[in-house]
Design a protein around this motif. Structure first.
Motif, short mmCIF file in Angstrom:
data_model
loop_
_atom_site.label_atom_id
_atom_site.label_comp_id
_atom_site.label_asym_id
_atom_site.label_seq_id
_atom_site.Cartn_x
_atom_site.Cartn_y
_atom_site.Cartn_z
N ASN A 237 46.77 -6.88 17.55
CA ASN A 237 47.53 -5.72 17.96
C ASN A 237 48.50 -5.25 16.86
O ASN A 237 48.61 -4.07 16.56
N TYR A 238 49.20 -6.19 16.25
CA TYR A 238 50.22 -5.82 15.26
C TYR A 238 49.65 -5.63 13.86
O TYR A 238 50.14 -4.81 13.11
N HIS A 239 48.63 -6.43 13.53
CA HIS A 239 48.25 -6.46 12.12
C HIS A 239 46.86 -5.94 11.82
O HIS A 239 46.54 -5.72 10.66
N ILE A 240 46.03 -5.75 12.83
CA ILE A 240 44.70 -5.24 12.54
C ILE A 240 44.53 -3.84 13.13
O ILE A 240 44.24 -2.89 12.41
N SER A 241 44.81 -3.72 14.43
CA SER A 241 44.66 -2.38 15.00
C SER A 241 45.95 -1.56 14.81
O SER A 241 45.95 -0.34 14.98
N HIS A 242 47.03 -2.22 14.44
CA HIS A 242 48.33 -1.56 14.23
C HIS A 242 48.75 -0.71 15.42
O HIS A 242 49.30 0.36 15.27
N SER A 243 48.46 -1.20 16.62
CA SER A 243 48.82 -0.36 17.78
C SER A 243 50.24 -0.62 18.28
O SER A 243 50.73 0.10 19.13
N SER A 244 50.89 -1.66 17.77
CA SER A 244 52.30 -1.85 18.11
C SER A 244 53.12 -1.72 16.83
O SER A 244 52.65 -2.10 15.76
N PRO A 245 54.33 -1.18 16.95
CA PRO A 245 55.11 -0.93 15.73
C PRO A 245 55.69 -2.22 15.14
O PRO A 245 56.19 -3.07 15.87
N LEU A 246 55.62 -2.32 13.83
CA LEU A 246 56.31 -3.42 13.16
C LEU A 246 57.79 -3.07 13.08
O LEU A 246 58.19 -1.96 13.43
N GLN A 247 58.60 -4.02 12.57
CA GLN A 247 60.04 -3.83 12.76
C GLN A 247 60.61 -2.57 12.12
O GLN A 247 61.49 -1.94 12.69
N THR A 248 60.12 -2.19 10.94
CA THR A 248 60.71 -1.00 10.33
C THR A 248 60.29 0.27 11.07
O THR A 248 61.08 1.19 11.21
N GLU A 249 59.06 0.25 11.58
CA GLU A 249 58.62 1.42 12.37
C GLU A 249 59.43 1.51 13.66
O GLU A 249 59.84 2.59 14.08
N GLU A 250 59.65 0.35 14.24
CA GLU A 250 60.45 0.29 15.45
C GLU A 250 61.84 0.88 15.18
O GLU A 250 62.39 1.64 15.97
N TYR A 251 62.37 0.50 14.03
CA TYR A 251 63.72 0.96 13.66
C TYR A 251 63.76 2.47 13.48
O TYR A 251 64.66 3.15 13.97
N GLN A 252 62.73 2.98 12.79
CA GLN A 252 62.70 4.45 12.57
C GLN A 252 62.63 5.19 13.90
O GLN A 252 63.33 6.20 14.08
N ARG B 562 69.40 -0.16 15.35
CA ARG B 562 70.40 0.89 15.20
C ARG B 562 71.80 0.32 15.39
O ARG B 562 72.73 0.63 14.66
N PHE B 563 71.94 -0.57 16.40
CA PHE B 563 73.29 -1.07 16.67
C PHE B 563 73.80 -1.99 15.57
O PHE B 563 74.98 -2.27 15.50
N GLU B 564 72.91 -2.48 14.71
CA GLU B 564 73.39 -3.28 13.59
C GLU B 564 73.65 -2.42 12.37
O GLU B 564 74.63 -2.61 11.66
N THR B 565 72.76 -1.45 12.12
CA THR B 565 72.97 -0.63 10.93
C THR B 565 74.19 0.28 11.11
O THR B 565 74.87 0.61 10.14
N GLU B 566 74.47 0.70 12.35
CA GLU B 566 75.66 1.50 12.59
C GLU B 566 76.92 0.66 12.36
O GLU B 566 77.94 1.16 11.91
N ARG B 567 76.83 -0.61 12.72
CA ARG B 567 78.00 -1.47 12.60
C ARG B 567 78.21 -1.98 11.19
O ARG B 567 79.33 -2.01 10.68
N TYR B 568 77.08 -2.38 10.55
CA TYR B 568 77.23 -3.08 9.28
C TYR B 568 76.75 -2.29 8.07
O TYR B 568 77.13 -2.59 6.95
N GLY B 569 75.87 -1.34 8.28
CA GLY B 569 75.27 -0.63 7.15
C GLY B 569 73.79 -0.92 7.06
O GLY B 569 73.22 -1.63 7.89
N ARG B 596 76.90 -6.67 4.10
CA ARG B 596 77.39 -5.45 3.41
C ARG B 596 78.92 -5.44 3.37
O ARG B 596 79.54 -4.38 3.49
N GLU B 597 79.50 -6.61 3.24
CA GLU B 597 80.95 -6.70 3.26
C GLU B 597 81.57 -6.05 2.02
O GLU B 597 82.70 -5.55 2.08
N GLY B 598 80.82 -6.06 0.91
CA GLY B 598 81.36 -5.55 -0.34
C GLY B 598 81.89 -4.14 -0.20
O GLY B 598 81.21 -3.25 0.30
N GLY B 599 83.14 -3.92 -0.65
CA GLY B 599 83.72 -2.58 -0.66
C GLY B 599 84.19 -2.08 0.69
O GLY B 599 84.72 -0.98 0.79
#
Lengths: 406, 718
Positions: A237-252, B562-569, B596-599
């Motif tokens: 699901n995560y690494h072959i079909s890519h149907s669930s978001p990895l952490q950076t995609e989740e973050y975006q 989001r709640f971490e990047t808003e808090r810490y960078g 990200r404590e620097g500065g």
């Protein structure tokens, strides 16, 4: 409580030690808590959740006292050896005796903690039924202990009764249990019944330990298969079909969602206050809130009355980064890291910062004790007296800049 | 067949048992003390040696390696002889093992409060002690295998499979994780950096739980539970399946300590799925233990030893279910960095390891001293107060964790953090910390009662140092190749060395699959051009950060939330840590993240904050560090440190070690001048200056504004 003390053997008194220790500690806690505001009357007793918990605890306490009374009576009429049993449960009662008064001393601590404004402009989080969560947890744990003791006492009474012959011992007789354990054992675990054990006994023997060779419990075996299948599906699901978001995609996705929420909010609430549109506030409510923020965050460097310390004096007419509401707001918001001023924009909301900046300006000319020598340049406001009320309305920023701040 | 007479050595297991009790007491006392420090931050009395950051590693090391470690050896030395019908291979090796291990513990107890630490959790001990551990571990292995070789029982019982797996895996873990480059007698740098160091460390850390706190104790369970219950082990087949599955799968699970960090996604996912697959093998042990008690539950009601063991096994079942759940990313997001993990590990330590040790001790002492236990009633009391203690410990912390996490992540409708000040989320849970201390106190009281009870038992009886036994000799000539009808696994049970090798192969697979690509494939750790090595002063400051154990309360890993990047960078990137020997990501946020404590704050803020945190953050529970303001920085070590870093691949210019201190002093002067501007007068050669330099550098390279030219640092004003 009397029953407890009259029966407690001297060897039980050491149980009080932890209680005493905790009392001392909670005393410490009261001292250690920085009390900013005088403690208000405890809100705990008017809290329904707390009352329910307290009543439950007290009822259980009553049950325990009456049960232990029964045990005492039984023991008195019985033989001396039976008294032992009564005492063992009294020992556990002592545990309780220190738990209950504790909870009331706990309330006092809570009252102090609760009255302390955390950082004032934010509501403290509401917890279980408006009860400080740790009081709740503590009461629940107390009740739990009480329930355990009640069960223990009931058991002792039964044994006492059996001992006197008032009640026949039923534990030897086959009773139909609530749950048919044998059936469950057979169905769930696929276990060979105890009486047929010889059929699955291996010839292994180690220091007297024998080994049966029962089947793997089916629920366990299929559970294991399930987790393996789950694992394969997960990776696929995560690494072959890519149907669930990895952490950076989740973050975006998270950030985009937040962005649209913010925009929607802006539409409703109007513009956010910033250094360009900030105005000087003079209403008492705002300044009182601001004073609390100031005390919570600023006194460390600027002093209780703004006299200065690590940071500059805020009461004189000299400003390092410019006076006036806009400059003060800007300094608060972005800070001056090179000079030691923290950027507060991550911690204080714009409206609160506006109030705070206004409050700082009210400190002008208050002449507190031990003022720090002036730093920076003298700030003279360009006093442009508005010619008519319309001008003030249309150009608020100008009007603010013109505000007299002495 | 000829019957041989021999004697079991009771002295070694007895001594290990006493050592376990003594160090258990020390470990728990230190635990209670540091738990109270979180409520009363001045409890360290202003001393460096008693500050939280230095004592916390002492607590964990004492409980894991001294209390549980000695408990393992007590149980292994007792059961191994009896399961093999042979005295230990060498009394001399037994003595060396015993005293060697105690010396290591003593060395740890002295060196950790003094601040000698490698800065890697659960592996804090410095390199000379690491070498001593390796040697003593080999002594243990030789003694164990010597005994196995001269055994009088043909097949190895399941308990011994677990002992063997423990021996071989702990050896591998310890050696691989302890690769460090010595700077001086008591200072070294981890050979790995950043993400790789984190992967190795948590591969080690997680499997220290697996192969130090779990497998040997499962072995002990397999001996003491059937012995105490007088019942046969439930299922031989289950033993086989869960043993091999457990040791194979456990080793993969380390990355679940690094979910949502800069570790590559694929490694994280492996950690998740292998942790989930671990439920069944772990529960296999629980089932086999509990079902062994079928038909003996009436005994459990009466026998205190069994009571302790039942609770221990239940706690094991609970924490091995909780563990895989915590490995799910969404649950992990809550638990990682909060007190949930602290609660979880204490269910394991107090429940599983503690209760099983107590049960074992109550079983062993009457047998060592040839008399009944002094008081069953006191043992029962111990049982109840310990059980209560665990609840009072764990429940408040679970609560604290959920409360704090909710506060961390709550946003207002206008898009601001509701609790932007981290401190608010801490002060909210301080009462929970107080309650948790009460739980610890209850547990400790039970422990003291046990000490009294066992001491009374010992003094009333007479120690039996050598216990007579007899058994027929094992004739290897008659060892059949493969008997018809026997289970295929019996073959390997006759061949201890093959079992050792097979275990080794099985446990190496997972580690290799995860580590080799992380080390060799470059795009696993994308480099960032603007990331540069630390300046000499910052490096010195970092060593102080490590020495003071700042990582025990502060993380340096901002997760992509989001709640971490808003808090810490900006969230932390793998490429930012390539010069971090060792990594300092931490695993708990009692204080805020510092990546990200620097500065973020001015130098003067840090100066005052380290002197007394409460002047800058009223209500903070951080200890004071006044000694950093007074103590001189040891600059004599700079050249050696730079040289070691260069041999570890940090690209300082050639010959930089000779001029590094010039850079260092210029940077010191700059910070001192900066402080003076804020009205703080200090000499430049104080430790605080280095600390400020390090903190102000943290996480700033990514902005691309740091242009460091080594040899010319702070020559011109920026």
């Amino acid at each position: 409580m009397k029953t407890v003390q009259s029966n407690a053997r001297s060897n039980s008194y050491w149980m009080l030690l932890p209680a005493m220790l905790f009392f001392t500690l909670s005393g410490f806690a009261q001292q250690a808590t920085p009390v900013v505001k005088p403690a208000e009357p405890s809100p705990v007793f008017s809290n329904p959740t707390f009352l329910i918990l307290l009543v439950t605890a007290l009822i259980l306490m009553g049950i325990i006292i009456s049960l232990s009374g029964t045990i005492r009576n039984l023991a008195d009429t019985g033989r001396a050896n039976l008294r032992k049993k009564g005492n063992s449960s009294l020992l556990s009662m002592l545990v309780l005796a220190f738990l209950l008064p504790l909870s009331s001393s706990a309330q006092e601590v809570v009252a102090v903690v609760a009255s302390e404004p955390a950082s004032t402009n934010y509501m403290p989080p509401a917890f279980i039924g408006g009860l400080d969560s740790w009081v709740f947890v503590f009461m629940m744990l107390t009740i739990l202990v009480e329930v355990i003791i009640v069960f223990g006492l009931i058991r002792s009474i039964r044994q006492l009764l059996i001992g006197f012959g008032f009640q026949t011992d039923t534990s030897e007789e086959p009773v139909k249990p609530w749950i048919n354990w044998k059936w469950l054992d057979r169905q769930l675990n696929d276990a060979v019944p105890l009486e047929n054990e010889a059929a699955v006994m291996t010839d292994h023997e180690y220091d007297g330990i024998r080994e049966l060779d029962n089947n793997l419990p089916p629920w366990w075996k299929y559970g294991f298969y399930f987790t393996i299948v789950f694992g394969i599906v997960y990776l696929f699901n995560y690494h072959i079909s890519h149907s669930s978001p990895l952490q950076t995609e989740e973050y975006q996705a998270q950030m985009m969602e937040a962005d649209s929420l913010k925009k929607a909010h802006l539409k409703e609430a109007g513009a956010i206050i910033d250094e360009n549109n900030v105005v000087y506030l003079t209403d008492a409510a705002s300044l009182t809130t601001a004073k609390e923020i100031y005390i919570g965050n600023c006194v460390a460097c600027h002093g209780q009355g703004g006299e200065g310390g690590v940071g500059p004096n805020l009461t004189d007419a000299y400003w390092i980064n410019g006076g006036g509401i806009q400059n003060v707001f800007k300094t608060l918001k972005y800070g001056v890291p090179a000079k030691g001023m923290i950027a507060w924009q991550g911690q204080i909301k714009p409206e609160a910062m506006q109030k705070l900046a206004s409050y700082v300006l009210t400190l002008q000319g208050t002449n507190p004790a031990n003022p720090k020598a002036p730093q920076g340049d003298i700030w003279t406001d360009v006093v442009t007296v508005p010619t008519d009320s319309l001008a003030v309305k249309t150009d608020t920023s100008k009007a603010t800049a013109a505000m007299e701040v002495k | 067949m000829e019957v041989e007479r021999f004697q079991y050595d009771n002295r070694t297991p007895r001594d290990f048992a006493i050592a376990s009790i003594i160090f258990g007491l020390v470990g728990m006392l230190v635990g209670l003390y540091i738990a109270l420090e979180l409520v009363f931050p001045n409890l360290n009395l202003g001393l460096p040696y008693t500050s939280f950051g230095r004592l916390r590693p002492l607590h964990t090391n004492a409980v894991i390696f001294a209390f549980v470690g000695n408990g393992i050896f007590a149980g292994v030395y007792y059961s191994l002889q009896r399961l093999l019908k042979a005295r230990m291979f060498s009394d001399a090796l037994s003595r060396i093992h015993f005293w060697g291990w105690q010396l290591i513990i003593a060395a740890a107890a002295i060196s950790l409060p003094l601040g000698f630490t490698s800065g890697k959790e659960y592996a804090e001990l410095e390199w000379p002690i690491d070498i001593a551990i390796t040697l003593i571990w080999v002594v243990f292995g030789v003694n164990m295998f010597g005994t196995i070789v001269k055994r009088r029982v043909q097949h190895l019982y399941v308990a011994i499979w677990f002992y063997i797996a423990t021996f071989v895996t702990v050896a591998v873990l310890h050696i691989v994780n302890s690769f460090e480059y010595p700077v001086s007698f008591l200072k070294s740098y981890s050979a790995y950096a950043g993400v790789q160091d984190a992967l190795v460390q948590w591969w080690y850390g997680h499997n220290a739980v697996a192969f130090f706190l779990t497998t040997p104790y499962l072995g002990l369970m397999y001996y003491f539970v059937p012995k105490a219950a007088g019942r046969p082990v439930y299922s031989y087949r289950l033993s086989i399946v869960h043993f091999w599955a457990l040791i194979f799968l456990y080793i993969w699970a380390g990355p679940h300590h690094l979910l949502y960090t800069a570790l590559p996604d694929w490694a994280q996912s492996l950690g998740v799925v292998f942790s989930l697959m671990l439920i069944a093998p772990s529960w296999g042990g629980m089932i086999n233990g509990l079902l062994t008690l079928r038909g003996a539950w009436d005994k459990v009601r009466e026998d205190v030893v069994l009571k302790f063991m039942v609770v221990a096994i239940t706690a094991y079942g609970m924490s091995t279910f909780e563990g895989p759940m915590l490995s799910l990313k969404n649950v992990n997001a809550i638990a990682h960095f909060t007190d949930w993990i602290i609660a979880h590990v204490h269910i394991g330590a107090l429940g599983w390891n503690g209760m099983l040790t107590f049960g074992m001790l109550y079983w062993l002492f009457p047998r060592f001293y040839g008399r009944e236990l002094f008081s069953k009633k006191l043992a029962n009391f111990h049982f109840w107060i310990a059980t209560l203690g665990i609840m009072f410990y764990a429940i408040p912390l679970y609560w604290a964790a959920l409360t704090q996490f909710e506060m961390w992540r709550e946003f207002t409708s206008d898009g601001f953090l509701r609790y932007p000040n981290f401190l608010e989320t801490v002060t909210q849970i301080i009462p929970m910390y107080a309650l948790r201390s009460l739980g610890g106190l209850l547990y400790l009281i039970g422990f003291l009662v046990m000490i009294y009870n066992l001491t009374k038992t010992a003094f009333a009886g007479k120690f039996i140092p050598n216990e007579s036994a007899e058994a027929a000799a094992l004739s290897f000539a008659h060892t059949p190749a493969h008997q018809t009808g026997e289970h295929w696994h019996r073959v390997i049970e006759r061949r201890p060395f093959q079992m050792l090798l097979l275990s080794l192969v099985v446990i190496l697979i997972g580690g290799m699959v995860e580590m080799v690509p992380t080390f060799l494939i470059k795009n696993n750790i994308p480099t960032i051009a603007s990331v540069q090595p630390y300046t000499p002063l910052e490096l010195q400051g970092r060593d102080i950060y490590v020495r003071e154990g700042c990582y025990t309360c502060h993380s340096q890993m901002i997760r992509p939330f989001r709640f971490e990047t808003e808090r810490y960078g900006e969230y932390s990137k793998a490429g930012e840590f390539i010069y971090d020997h060792p990594f300092q990501w931490g695993s708990k946020r009692t204080g805020p993240d510092l990546h990200r404590e620097g500065g973020k704050y001015p130098d003067s803020w840090h100066y005052n904050h380290m002197d007394d945190p409460r002047t800058m953050s009223p209500g903070s529970i951080m200890p004071q560090y006044p000694w950093l303001l007074d103590d001189d920085l040891d600059t004599a070590s700079t050249p050696a440190k730079i040289r070691v870093m260069m041999s570890l691949g940090v690209p300082y210019p050639q010959g930089y070690d000779k001029i590094a201190n010039q850079d260092l002093m210029r940077q010191e002067a700059k910070i001192t001048a900066n402080l003076k501007e804020s009205g703080i007068e200090t000499l430049p050669n104080k430790e605080i200056i280095a600390m400020i330099a390090y903190l102000q550098r943290l996480g700033t390279d990514i902005k691309g504004e740091n242009k460091i030219i080594f040899g010319q640092i702070a020559l011109t004003k920026p």
